[in-house]
Design a protein around this motif. Structure first.
Motif, PDB file in Angstrom:
ATOM      1  N   PRO A   1    -125.835 136.703  63.267  1.00  0.00           N
ATOM      2  CA  PRO A   1    -124.403 136.664  63.415  1.00  0.00           C
ATOM      3  C   PRO A   1    -123.785 135.937  63.943  1.00  0.00           C
ATOM      4  N   VAL A   2    -122.675 135.097  63.246  1.00  0.00           N
ATOM      5  CA  VAL A   2    -121.762 133.905  63.875  1.00  0.00           C
ATOM      6  C   VAL A   2    -120.360 134.718  64.296  1.00  0.00           C
ATOM      7  N   ASN A   3    -120.257 134.307  65.585  1.00  0.00           N
ATOM      8  CA  ASN A   3    -118.548 134.973  65.745  1.00  0.00           C
ATOM      9  C   ASN A   3    -117.763 133.807  66.437  1.00  0.00           C
ATOM     10  N   ILE A   4    -117.680 132.672  65.766  1.00  0.00           N
ATOM     11  CA  ILE A   4    -115.882 131.946  65.699  1.00  0.00           C
ATOM     12  C   ILE A   4    -114.643 132.354  66.046  1.00  0.00           C
ATOM     13  N   PRO A   5    -113.985 131.683  67.536  1.00  0.00           N
ATOM     14  CA  PRO A   5    -112.723 132.240  67.916  1.00  0.00           C
ATOM     15  C   PRO A   5    -111.163 131.241  66.865  1.00  0.00           C
ATOM     16  N   PHE A   6    -110.403 131.205  66.939  1.00  0.00           N
ATOM     17  CA  PHE A   6    -109.494 130.104  67.212  1.00  0.00           C
ATOM     18  C   PHE A   6    -109.694 129.135  68.530  1.00  0.00           C
ATOM     19  N   ASP A   7    -109.613 127.344  67.173  1.00  0.00           N
ATOM     20  CA  ASP A   7    -109.166 127.571  65.942  1.00  0.00           C
ATOM     21  C   ASP A   7    -111.246 126.918  65.111  1.00  0.00           C
ATOM     22  N   LEU A   8    -111.070 127.269  64.457  1.00  0.00           N
ATOM     23  CA  LEU A   8    -112.501 127.123  63.852  1.00  0.00           C
ATOM     24  C   LEU A   8    -112.441 125.363  63.368  1.00  0.00           C
ATOM     25  N   TYR A   9    -111.422 124.763  62.579  1.00  0.00           N
ATOM     26  CA  TYR A   9    -111.899 123.578  62.420  1.00  0.00           C
ATOM     27  C   TYR A   9    -112.213 122.581  63.542  1.00  0.00           C
ATOM     28  N   GLU A  10    -112.159 123.102  64.421  1.00  0.00           N
ATOM     29  CA  GLU A  10    -112.311 122.293  66.035  1.00  0.00           C
ATOM     30  C   GLU A  10    -113.823 121.858  66.138  1.00  0.00           C
ATOM     31  N   HIS A  11    -114.450 123.063  65.484  1.00  0.00           N
ATOM     32  CA  HIS A  11    -115.604 123.909  65.299  1.00  0.00           C
ATOM     33  C   HIS A  11    -116.491 122.115  64.737  1.00  0.00           C
ATOM     34  N   PRO A  12    -117.816 121.519  65.644  1.00  0.00           N
ATOM     35  CA  PRO A  12    -118.683 120.208  65.210  1.00  0.00           C
ATOM     36  C   PRO A  12    -119.321 120.770  63.145  1.00  0.00           C
ATOM     37  N   GLU A  13    -119.362 122.139  63.245  1.00  0.00           N
ATOM     38  CA  GLU A  13    -119.812 122.075  61.757  1.00  0.00           C
ATOM     39  C   GLU A  13    -118.784 122.973  61.191  1.00  0.00           C
ATOM     40  N   SER A  14    -117.685 122.789  60.775  1.00  0.00           N
ATOM     41  CA  SER A  14    -116.922 123.284  59.936  1.00  0.00           C
ATOM     42  C   SER A  14    -116.140 122.550  58.732  1.00  0.00           C
ATOM     43  N   ILE A  15    -117.909 121.114  58.559  1.00  0.00           N
ATOM     44  CA  ILE A  15    -117.029 120.264  56.817  1.00  0.00           C
ATOM     45  C   ILE A  15    -117.245 121.241  56.010  1.00  0.00           C
ATOM     46  N   THR A  16    -118.078 122.447  56.031  1.00  0.00           N
ATOM     47  CA  THR A  16    -118.157 123.350  54.430  1.00  0.00           C
ATOM     48  C   THR A  16    -116.669 123.933  54.689  1.00  0.00           C
ATOM     49  N   ALA A  17    -116.465 124.717  55.234  1.00  0.00           N
ATOM     50  CA  ALA A  17    -115.205 125.333  55.237  1.00  0.00           C
ATOM     51  C   ALA A  17    -113.707 124.759  54.770  1.00  0.00           C
ATOM     52  N   GLN A  18    -114.510 123.978  55.768  1.00  0.00           N
ATOM     53  CA  GLN A  18    -112.331 122.949  55.466  1.00  0.00           C
ATOM     54  C   GLN A  18    -112.682 122.617  53.694  1.00  0.00           C
ATOM     55  N   GLN A  19    -113.947 121.941  53.149  1.00  0.00           N
ATOM     56  CA  GLN A  19    -113.888 121.508  52.108  1.00  0.00           C
ATOM     57  C   GLN A  19    -113.397 122.890  51.260  1.00  0.00           C
ATOM     58  N   THR A  20    -114.144 124.200  51.090  1.00  0.00           N
ATOM     59  CA  THR A  20    -113.414 125.305  50.750  1.00  0.00           C
ATOM     60  C   THR A  20    -112.103 125.627  50.765  1.00  0.00           C
ATOM     61  N   ASP A  21    -112.089 125.452  51.845  1.00  0.00           N
ATOM     62  CA  ASP A  21    -110.056 125.741  51.168  1.00  0.00           C
ATOM     63  C   ASP A  21    -109.067 124.954  50.721  1.00  0.00           C
ATOM     64  N   LYS A  22    -109.919 123.386  51.006  1.00  0.00           N
ATOM     65  CA  LYS A  22    -109.532 122.466  50.250  1.00  0.00           C
ATOM     66  C   LYS A  22    -109.222 123.227  48.726  1.00  0.00           C
ATOM     67  N   LYS A  23    -110.304 123.467  47.786  1.00  0.00           N
ATOM     68  CA  LYS A  23    -110.163 124.189  46.747  1.00  0.00           C
ATOM     69  C   LYS A  23    -109.514 125.334  46.374  1.00  0.00           C
ATOM     70  N   THR A  24    -109.546 126.198  47.867  1.00  0.00           N
ATOM     71  CA  THR A  24    -108.666 127.547  47.548  1.00  0.00           C
ATOM     72  C   THR A  24    -107.240 127.556  47.842  1.00  0.00           C
ATOM     73  N   GLY A  25    -106.893 126.672  49.184  1.00  0.00           N
ATOM     74  CA  GLY A  25    -105.895 126.748  49.144  1.00  0.00           C
ATOM     75  C   GLY A  25    -105.710 127.153  50.746  1.00  0.00           C
ATOM     76  N   TYR A  26    -106.819 127.787  50.945  1.00  0.00           N
ATOM     77  CA  TYR A  26    -106.228 129.026  52.316  1.00  0.00           C
ATOM     78  C   TYR A  26    -106.533 127.547  53.239  1.00  0.00           C
ATOM     79  N   ARG A  27    -106.403 128.792  54.499  1.00  0.00           N
ATOM     80  CA  ARG A  27    -106.895 127.759  56.090  1.00  0.00           C
ATOM     81  C   ARG A  27    -107.374 129.400  56.691  1.00  0.00           C
TER      82      ARG A  27
END
Length: 756
Positions: free
Chosen positions: A659-685
């Motif tokens: 499992p992976v458990n990341i508290p606020f703020d996930l965007y500060e995590h060094p491996e959050s590039i994929t999550a940010q790219q997915t958010d950009k497509k969906t408009g979510y944060r």
């Protein structure tokens, strides 16, 4: 002026005055009631007991009958109000009218012929077909002791609506007398007769009206008019007390004439001594027939209103003792009306005033304090009661936050402590280290608003207790008594609150660690004018050693309650988790859902349990080594997304099986590039994340589940995609999603539910 001696004069103490008693005092109410009824108006005299209502009714009836107006008087207490049904009660009214008007009617047979009709319709037919047909000319029906209706086991709104409807009969009218308010008597305001009729106010005897009282002392004492004025100075013209004291004077003059004073200047002192020795001193023994005890009982037997009535009356006393020109404003609230009906206070010049000096002497501040003490448990009793209450809340905490529990348990405790310590404000600062949150419970004891307590988080106030919740950075060292000072200073600057004195005590755990503080702010004078400026209420001496000792005695009780509240809340969370998983297991075991829908259903339960904003199920395609899912985009459409195993956080979980458990703020995590790219497509944060692998009973990887964005407790604006990539407040929760619960959730796989 008072020259004629009349040995036949007597003073009547208790009960109404017969027509032949010469000491009856004619007041303004006599002419108002007579004129109103003579003109066919509906009238009502609602006042405190022993104010002369029945005597007024007897005299008014006599005058009206002398003019040929037919009158009847019905005393509702003679009909009864306890073990009686509507048929019997209405029949009792009709029986009273038959007797009063000497009607030649066999009422029993008449009623038997109409037993199929409801009681009110029988009364209506009696009025129309019997009373108005038999009697010619004007008719007035007096209904005395109308407040006995309040003891009926059925509502009497229809009766008052009937009285209102009788307004159509030009020659029939009613007069109601009793100890109640219109709002007490009828709940349905649309059919009340009281907005059509004349309210007749019944005031105490005035000096210019008191000639009959003085006449009874002519030949018995010197300066009878001075004696009566001195009596009125003590009684305020209250009829029962005035007649009683005049009777004492007459008895003294007849039994010991040599002891009667002769000088005008000595009369006031003589009357004061008489009042104190015969009325005030040892009053509970001397009060016969009961008068003061009647007031006491009405005040102390008002149910839930009693405490409020005592507080209002205490404010009136304080204003009186301080000789303040600004008293307590009179209004038409239920509490003030009830207090006025007790007879203890009256409305004068738009303010509440104590009726007379006798009441002020008997029902003084010492009496109020004792009466209040009997209503409320002491602090230790209240703490013990609330400790037991914590356990009972376990079964009712679903969907409620920690502030709800603090409200239920600590609201009354905090107010009680503030009142006991005589302070304007009390604050309890409590650190929830698990969530890194500061809770501050604030109570104001001098708030003039309703005593209803409400809790609002996020720096909003309501009622007398407010709970603030704020994320904090805990000191690296042990807590000290100054760590919270910046918060207090900031908060007080925002509210404009001034601090003149304060006293703070730490609350310790069993290990001796500080986990909370109690802060008392602005010591108040024991006796202060509630209408005075705030600074004038402040005790210049501030907090003393006695205050410190008292607070040290109260602190352990608060510590136990806070500890139990926190333990109760955590236990409740675990119980709710267990219940949610059990329910999910039960529902899927009884269904024929596809495996994807089964897991989705469990994910929804987990999302609700963990207060997450979204839950996602990624399914593994072994052939392409991809994870795929369907996500709702901001435009409402459902679209498929695919990522490679090892890509992003979900891909990492699929690759590692951990499992992976990341508290606020996930965007500060060094491996959050994929999550940010997915958010950009969906408009979510995405702000926080928990990913878990889903395996078959054989250990084969089936997919990955995600819980996204733990929602922050409180009222915050919803996320607006236009603000991306800014993190919304609603997702800024400092805690992390709990792995243990989700791990338990996916133990459901071990129960035989597999992805095909």
């Amino acid at each position: 002026m008072y020259q004629e001696k009349n040995s036949a004069y007597t003073y009547k103490v208790g009960g109404h005055l017969p027509l032949d008693v010469s000491t009856y005092v004619v007041r303004q109410a006599d002419s108002e009631l007579y004129e109103g009824l003579r003109n066919g108006e509906f009238c009502y005299v609602l006042n405190s007991r022993q104010m002369g209502k029945t005597s007024l009714r007897v005299r008014t009836m006599h005058k009206l009958q002398a003019e040929g107006i037919a009158c009847a008087a019905i005393d509702l207490t003679k009909i009864g109000s306890q073990d009686i049904n509507p048929d019997q009660w209405y029949a009792g009214i009709m029986k009273g009218l038959v007797n009063s008007f000497h009607l030649k009617l066999n009422l029993r047979s008449w009623l038997r012929e109409r037993e199929f009709l409801p009681p009110l319709q029988r009364l209506n037919e009696f009025i129309e077909q019997v009373l108005l047909e038999t009697l010619q000319g004007k008719i007035v029906i007096f209904i005395d002791e109308i407040d006995s209706i309040l003891s009926l086991k059925f509502r009497a709104d229809d009766f008052f609506a009937f009285i209102r409807s009788c307004n159509e009969y030009n020659r029939l009218t009613f007069a109601l007398l009793g100890v109640a308010t219109p709002s007490d008597l009828i709940q349905d305001k649309s059919c009340t007769p009281f907005n059509l009729g004349r309210a007749v106010e019944l005031y105490g005897f005035q000096v210019q009206e008191a000639q009959p009282l003085a006449q009874g002392l002519v030949g018995k004492v010197c300066h009878p008019e001075v004696f009566v004025e001195a009596v009125l100075d003590w009684t305020g013209g209250q009829p029962f007390l005035t007649q009683k004291i005049c009777n004492y004077i007459l008895q003294q003059a007849e039994n010991s004439p040599e002891k009667m004073i002769q000088e005008k200047s000595e009369i006031a002192g003589w009357i004061e001594n008489l009042v104190r020795t015969r009325i005030i001193d040892n009053w509970e023994v001397q009060d016969e027939p009961p008068h003061l005890k009647t007031i006491r009982d009405r005040l102390l037997r008002s149910g839930q209103r009693t405490e409020t009535l005592l507080k209002i009356y205490q404010q009136v006393l304080i204003a009186l003792d301080s000789c303040s020109k600004v008293g307590i404003p009179a209004d038409e609230s239920l509490e003030q009306m009830e207090l006025r009906l007790s007879g203890l206070v009256v409305k004068r010049g738009g303010q509440l005033n104590i009726y007379n000096r006798i009441y002020a002497s008997v029902f003084n501040r010492s009496w109020v304090n004792k009466a209040s003490a009997t209503l409320q448990p002491d602090f230790k009793q209240l703490v013990a009661h609330q400790e037991h209450k914590v356990l009972s809340l376990l079964s009712s905490m679903e969907g409620r936050d920690f502030d709800d529990l603090l409200y239920e348990i600590l609201g009354s405790i905090t107010i009680k402590l503030g009142e006991l310590m005589s302070v304007d404000r009390i604050t309890i600062f409590f650190i929830d280290k698990d969530k890194n949150e500061l809770w501050s419970i604030i109570a104001r004891t001098t708030n003039s608003s309703s005593t209803k307590i409400q809790i609002m988080a996020n720096n909003q106030t309501a009622g007398r207790v407010t709970i603030y919740k704020k994320a904090v950075s805990l000191p690296s060292s042990d807590l000290s008594e100054t760590w919270y000072s910046d918060l207090v200073e900031e908060q007080d600057k925002r509210t404009g609150y001034s601090i003149y004195s304060d006293l703070t005590a730490p609350l310790l755990t069993e290990k001796g660690d500080i986990f909370a503080f109690v802060q008392l702010v602005n010591k108040l004078k024991k006796q202060h004018d509630p209408t005075a400026a705030f600074v004038e209420k402040i005790d210049d001496e501030g907090f003393t050693e006695i205050d410190r000792t008292l607070l040290a005695e109260y602190a352990p009780g608060l510590q136990r309650l806070l500890d139990r509240c926190q333990a109760c809340y955590k236990l409740t969370q675990r119980l709710q988790a267990s219940e949610a998983l059990t329910e999910a297991t039960r529902s899927v075991s009884q269904s024929s859902f596809e495996s994807e829908e089964i897991i989705t259903r469990v994910m929804e339960a987990a999302k609700k349990l963990m207060n997450a904003d979204r839950s996602t199920l990624w399914l593994l395609n072994h052939e392409t080594e991809e994870l795929w899912t369907k996500i709702r985009f901001e435009d409402g459409s459902m679209r498929e997304l695919r990522i490679k195993v090892g890509q992003g956080f979900a891909g990492q979980v699929a690759a590692s099986g951990k499992p992976v458990n990341i508290p606020f703020d996930l965007y500060e995590h060094p491996e959050s590039i994929t999550a940010q790219q997915t958010d950009k497509k969906t408009g979510y944060r995405t702000c926080s994340l928990l990913c878990m692998p889903v395996c078959s009973p054989d250990g084969e990887l089936l997919g990955v589940t995600q819980l996204i964005n733990k929602r922050r407790s409180g009222d915050f604006p919803e996320y607006d995609p236009e603000n991306w990539p800014e993190a919304p407040e609603c997702f800024e929760d400092s805690g992390s999603l709990v792995v243990m619960v989700i791990t338990n959730t996916y133990n459901l796989e071990n129960q035989g539910f597999q992805l095909s």
